[in-house]
Design a protein around this motif. Structure first.
Motif, PDB file in Angstrom:
ATOM      1  N   VAL A  57       0.861  -1.202  -0.001  1.00 46.13           N
ATOM      2  CA  VAL A  57       0.083   0.174   0.080  1.00 46.13           C
ATOM      3  C   VAL A  57       0.871   1.395  -0.121  1.00 46.13           C
ATOM      4  N   THR A  62      -0.012   1.303  -6.814  1.00 43.63           N
ATOM      5  CA  THR A  62      -1.141   0.571  -6.359  1.00 43.63           C
ATOM      6  C   THR A  62      -2.370   1.020  -5.971  1.00 43.63           C
ATOM      7  N   HIS A  63      -2.548   2.310  -5.854  1.00 41.90           N
ATOM      8  CA  HIS A  63      -3.699   2.987  -5.532  1.00 41.90           C
ATOM      9  C   HIS A  63      -4.660   3.301  -6.699  1.00 41.90           C
ATOM     10  N   ARG A  64      -4.058   2.941  -7.872  1.00 42.27           N
ATOM     11  CA  ARG A  64      -5.053   3.122  -9.062  1.00 42.27           C
ATOM     12  C   ARG A  64      -6.185   1.984  -9.107  1.00 42.27           C
ATOM     13  N   TYR A  65      -6.881   2.149 -10.247  1.00 34.60           N
ATOM     14  CA  TYR A  65      -7.955   0.882 -10.458  1.00 34.60           C
ATOM     15  C   TYR A  65      -7.249  -0.291 -10.709  1.00 34.60           C
ATOM     16  N   SER A  66      -7.614  -1.384 -10.351  1.00 33.48           N
ATOM     17  CA  SER A  66      -7.218  -2.654 -10.783  1.00 33.48           C
ATOM     18  C   SER A  66      -7.944  -3.096 -11.831  1.00 33.48           C
ATOM     19  N   TRP A 246     -11.521  -8.316   4.358  1.00 34.45           N
ATOM     20  CA  TRP A 246     -10.767  -8.191   3.130  1.00 34.45           C
ATOM     21  C   TRP A 246     -11.409  -8.287   1.685  1.00 34.45           C
ATOM     22  N   ASP A 269     -17.371  -3.684 -11.386  1.00 40.31           N
ATOM     23  CA  ASP A 269     -16.306  -3.137 -10.670  1.00 40.31           C
ATOM     24  C   ASP A 269     -14.881  -3.476 -11.120  1.00 40.31           C
ATOM     25  N   ALA A 272     -10.714  -5.723  -6.613  1.00 39.33           N
ATOM     26  CA  ALA A 272     -10.354  -5.549  -5.123  1.00 39.33           C
ATOM     27  C   ALA A 272      -9.085  -4.467  -5.284  1.00 39.33           C
ATOM     28  N   PHE A 273      -8.917  -3.781  -3.983  1.00 40.37           N
ATOM     29  CA  PHE A 273      -7.908  -2.860  -4.171  1.00 40.37           C
ATOM     30  C   PHE A 273      -6.488  -3.676  -4.268  1.00 40.37           C
ATOM     31  N   THR A 274      -5.537  -3.127  -5.073  1.00 40.07           N
ATOM     32  CA  THR A 274      -4.581  -4.059  -5.534  1.00 40.07           C
ATOM     33  C   THR A 274      -3.692  -4.531  -4.390  1.00 40.07           C
TER      34      THR A 274
END
Length: 419
Positions: A57, A62-66, A246, A269, A272-274
């Motif tokens: 994190v 890694t904060h971008r769209y997955s 999670w 969607d 999930a968050f990367t």
């Protein structure tokens, strides 16, 4: 404008939300409630998984769209798990997709493959999303027995031959939530043969694959030769690695079904968050001693709860798998049904359980008890229940949330939790 929306009309109030509301109200009044109602693991996520999340994190990339299908490394990790655990080879590009927990995957697959008027076969009792995912999608549900045996196979055969339209899919869930039943590979062989002969899909919920206490580990339907022609299987990290919040799960198997789910999710969607996905790779590929420890923890809790209830006069079958005990309502209280009995346990024993009616009408003679408190709290729950059941006349009755005691003359039926 006051008429209920079409899809909402088909959904009764979620019984577990109502029970949680009653529990929260009791706690707000200062009552110490031992919560064995929701299957919500209480153990912390293993440190190496959390450490990987924290490490990942901190990388702003890694904060971008997955991606809704899940990152490639995660899909490969799930395929690796199936190879090690079941000796099943999966193509991570075409036969595996990540989901936001198995519940989301089941619901979105139902929407993807269901036309209004379709018939789906669902065990009764069963976890609510198994039937209501399809009800939301417009299907009709045909109940079948929930035990993995010849009765279930015969009921499936009858349902296929006598339903119009013919059922398009069957849900199975072993180890089962709520009944804790386990299936054998021989049963799955018969089931796959039936599905191929009658041309319906098998949707297997294997969320509790790693929670077993005796004998061989629970098998996967996909171990049966030819199963991938008719089967997709859902798994989850929630219980195996104590990662419920999670929201990480998977669907694997039949390429057509995986593709349909992927297309549906691509509209709904971005995955999930990367960092959660990367940490999930660490869970699947990392040391597995944490899984052994988790399994031993649930076994220890089972071995405190079930004998303790038996000593209190409540005979409950000892589960061979899952994190639940499926408890028949004691004969003295059987006339109440599961909602009123669960409310009575909350009021008089200060123990919250899940009423069986929430899993289908055939569950109404039971309550589900989750092994989600430590052994000290479980022993306290047993003591409270023992006092409530009146097995120890030397102990004073327990006050309810409203202050009424078991011996206090309040014989009226307890307030019914809306269903």
């Amino acid at each position: 404008m006051v008429e209920e929306f079409h899809r909402i009309r088909r959904l009764p109030p979620y019984v577990f939300a109502e029970v949680n509301k009653a529990r929260a109200q009791a706690r707000a009044e200062g009552v110490d409630i031992i919560d064995l109602g929701m299957g919500n693991p209480d153990s912390p996520t293993p440190p190496h998984i959390v450490a990987k999340l924290v490490e990942t994190v901190q990388d702003p990339r890694t904060h971008r769209y997955s991606v809704s299908r899940g990152i490639a490394g995660l899909r490969r990790a799930l395929a690796g798990y199936y190879q090690r655990r079941f000796d099943v080879t999966l193509d991570p590009e075409t036969e595996v997709i990540a989901t936001l927990g198995s519940k989301e995957g089941l619901a979105n697959l139902a929407a993807a493959i269901t036309s209004p008027g379709d018939t789906i076969m669902v065990p009764n009792p069963s976890y609510p999303i198994h039937q209501f995912g399809f009800i939301i999608a417009g299907a009709a549900v045909r109940s079948i027995p929930a035990t993995p045996d010849d009765d279930m196979l015969r009921a499936i055969d009858r349902a296929v031959r006598h339903s119009v339209p013919k059922p398009t899919a069957l849900i199975v869930n072993f180890p089962s939530n709520p009944t804790a039943h386990l299936a054998t590979l021989d049963f799955y062989r018969e089931l796959v043969a039936l599905a191929r002969r009658h041309e319906f899909f098998i949707l297997s919920d294997l969320a509790y694959a790693e929670i077993f206490f005796e004998g061989e580990p629970p098998p996967s339907v996909l171990q049966v030769p030819g199963a991938r022609e008719v089967t997709v299987e859902f798994t989850s990290l929630s219980k195996t690695y104590s990662m419920p919040g999670w929201r990480m799960g998977f669907a694997a198997g039949n390429q057509r079904l995986v593709t349909a789910l992927a297309r549906m999710k691509s509209y709904l969607d971005y995955g999930a968050f990367t960092p959660i996905q990367v940490a999930s790779v660490a869970a699947l590929n990392g040391p597995q001693d944490c899984v052994d420890q988790m399994r031993a923890l649930y076994r220890e809790r089972r071995d405190v709860l079930v004998p303790g209830l038996a000593a209190a006069g409540w005979e409950v079958p000892s589960p061979r798998g899952s994190m639940f005990a499926w408890a028949p309502i004691p004969p003295r209280y059987a006339h109440l049904g599961s909602l009123d009995f669960a409310q009575l346990l909350l009021d008089r024993a200060r123990v919250a359980v899940a009423p069986g009616i929430g899993f289908g009408e055939h569950g109404d003679g039971h309550v589900r008890i989750a092994l989600v408190e430590n052994t000290q709290r479980l022993r306290q729950a047993v003591r409270n229940i023992r006092t409530f059941l009146g097995n120890d006349g030397n102990q004073p009755p327990l006050p309810s949330a409203s202050g009424v005691t078991e011996a206090g003359g309040a014989e009226a039926s307890p307030s019914k939790v809306p269903a």
